[in-house]
Design a protein around this motif. Structure first.
Motif, PDB file in Angstrom:
ATOM      1  N   THR A  23      -9.395   1.077  -6.759  1.00  0.00           N
ATOM      2  CA  THR A  23      -8.969   0.175  -5.754  1.00  0.00           C
ATOM      3  C   THR A  23      -7.483  -0.148  -5.602  1.00  0.00           C
ATOM      4  O   THR A  23      -6.905  -0.154  -6.811  1.00  0.00           O
ATOM      5  CB  THR A  23      -9.692  -1.103  -5.505  1.00  0.00           C
ATOM      6  N   ARG A  25      -6.273  -2.906  -4.935  1.00  0.00           N
ATOM      7  CA  ARG A  25      -6.272  -4.288  -5.426  1.00  0.00           C
ATOM      8  C   ARG A  25      -6.400  -4.311  -7.123  1.00  0.00           C
ATOM      9  O   ARG A  25      -5.703  -4.934  -7.762  1.00  0.00           O
ATOM     10  CB  ARG A  25      -7.469  -5.156  -5.201  1.00  0.00           C
ATOM     11  N   ALA A  26      -7.080  -3.377  -7.890  1.00  0.00           N
ATOM     12  CA  ALA A  26      -7.157  -3.248  -9.193  1.00  0.00           C
ATOM     13  C   ALA A  26      -5.896  -2.830  -9.726  1.00  0.00           C
ATOM     14  O   ALA A  26      -5.293  -3.199 -10.826  1.00  0.00           O
ATOM     15  CB  ALA A  26      -8.315  -2.267  -9.507  1.00  0.00           C
ATOM     16  N   ALA A  28      -2.951  -3.032  -8.209  1.00  0.00           N
ATOM     17  CA  ALA A  28      -1.887  -4.266  -8.242  1.00  0.00           C
ATOM     18  C   ALA A  28      -2.244  -5.158  -9.307  1.00  0.00           C
ATOM     19  O   ALA A  28      -1.454  -5.864  -9.935  1.00  0.00           O
ATOM     20  CB  ALA A  28      -2.244  -5.220  -6.821  1.00  0.00           C
ATOM     21  N   ASP A  29      -3.509  -5.486  -9.711  1.00  0.00           N
ATOM     22  CA  ASP A  29      -3.762  -6.262 -10.927  1.00  0.00           C
ATOM     23  C   ASP A  29      -3.207  -5.821 -12.081  1.00  0.00           C
ATOM     24  O   ASP A  29      -2.569  -6.518 -12.882  1.00  0.00           O
ATOM     25  CB  ASP A  29      -5.263  -6.686 -10.847  1.00  0.00           C
ATOM     26  N   ASP A  34       1.291  -8.526  -6.094  1.00  0.00           N
ATOM     27  CA  ASP A  34       0.377  -8.538  -5.261  1.00  0.00           C
ATOM     28  C   ASP A  34       0.046  -7.320  -4.703  1.00  0.00           C
ATOM     29  O   ASP A  34       0.958  -6.222  -4.573  1.00  0.00           O
ATOM     30  CB  ASP A  34       1.365  -9.335  -4.185  1.00  0.00           C
ATOM     31  N   ALA A  35      -1.134  -7.108  -4.190  1.00  0.00           N
ATOM     32  CA  ALA A  35      -1.748  -5.942  -3.395  1.00  0.00           C
ATOM     33  C   ALA A  35      -0.802  -5.574  -2.193  1.00  0.00           C
ATOM     34  O   ALA A  35      -0.503  -4.373  -1.941  1.00  0.00           O
ATOM     35  CB  ALA A  35      -3.132  -6.069  -3.146  1.00  0.00           C
ATOM     36  N   LYS A  45      -3.640   4.221  -0.703  1.00  0.00           N
ATOM     37  CA  LYS A  45      -4.232   4.954  -1.934  1.00  0.00           C
ATOM     38  C   LYS A  45      -4.143   6.522  -1.892  1.00  0.00           C
ATOM     39  O   LYS A  45      -3.618   7.065  -3.350  1.00  0.00           O
ATOM     40  CB  LYS A  45      -5.785   4.504  -2.085  1.00  0.00           C
TER      41      LYS A  45
END
Length: 193
Positions: A23, A25-26, A28-29, A34-35, A45
């Motif tokens: 993802t 978000r993953a 970005a983490d 930040d996403a 993606k």
């Protein structure tokens, strides 16, 4: 700097989890951003996957193999096959290539991204060094069909005896076909004029 962080995180994440389970978000983490920054930098993606492919399958390496260096052997096919197989066998790229190709064969968005990468980066670069135009692009595609087919059977599916042969033997067996596709007379190959 954030762009490089995101690309590195994405390449690692795609290699580990595949396209479907990765993802934004993953990523970005992992990149510690930040996403929204990931979306701002890459848009989607699919586009991030395409950019990640370029880190692993660097078209410039294939172009360098085509052009050859002073100390390279004279056979263009041997240089291409050895360079390409080297990417599949190098510890820093092998797992990533396998995972990304597996994703491209099982997920439509990853397939679109992989196809776009091959057409826009790899085939464009290779056909340019072959002189450009439709014939050069077709020659590059024919050579790619041998290379990709060899890699799929040897590294992804693992079909013996191809998967068990020493690399030098695979190069010796596949290189003449790649050389022919890249250098043979257009009439001999039956290329459209």
């Amino acid at each position: 700097m954030p762009r490089e962080q995101v690309l590195a995180a994405a390449t690692t994440r795609f290699a580990r989890d595949g396209y479907d389970k990765t993802t934004l978000r993953a990523i970005a983490d992992d990149a510690r951003v930040d996403a929204a920054m990931v979306v701002y930098l890459f848009g989607s993606k699919e586009k991030l996957f395409r950019e990640s492919l370029q880190l692993i399958l660097d078209p410039d390496m294939l172009v360098a193999a085509l052009a050859g260096a002073e100390d390279d052997g004279p056979d263009i096919g041997e240089r291409m096959v050895r360079t390409y197989l080297g990417l599949w066998e190098a510890p820093q790229t092998a797992a990533s290539i396998r995972a990304m190709v597996a994703s491209a064969t099982s997920h439509p968005e990853a397939n679109d991204a992989f196809r776009g990468f091959v057409q826009d980066y790899v085939l464009a670069a290779v056909s340019d060094i072959l002189g450009g135009g439709e014939q050069a692009r077709l020659r590059a595609m024919l050579a790619a069909s041998s290379l990709v087919g060899t890699a799929m059977l040897r590294y992804v599916i693992g079909v013996a005896p191809l998967s068990e042969l020493p690399t030098d033997d695979v190069v010796r067996l596949v290189a003449p076909t790649v050389t022919r596709y890249l250098t043979a007379d257009a009439a001999e190959l039956g290329l459209p004029l």
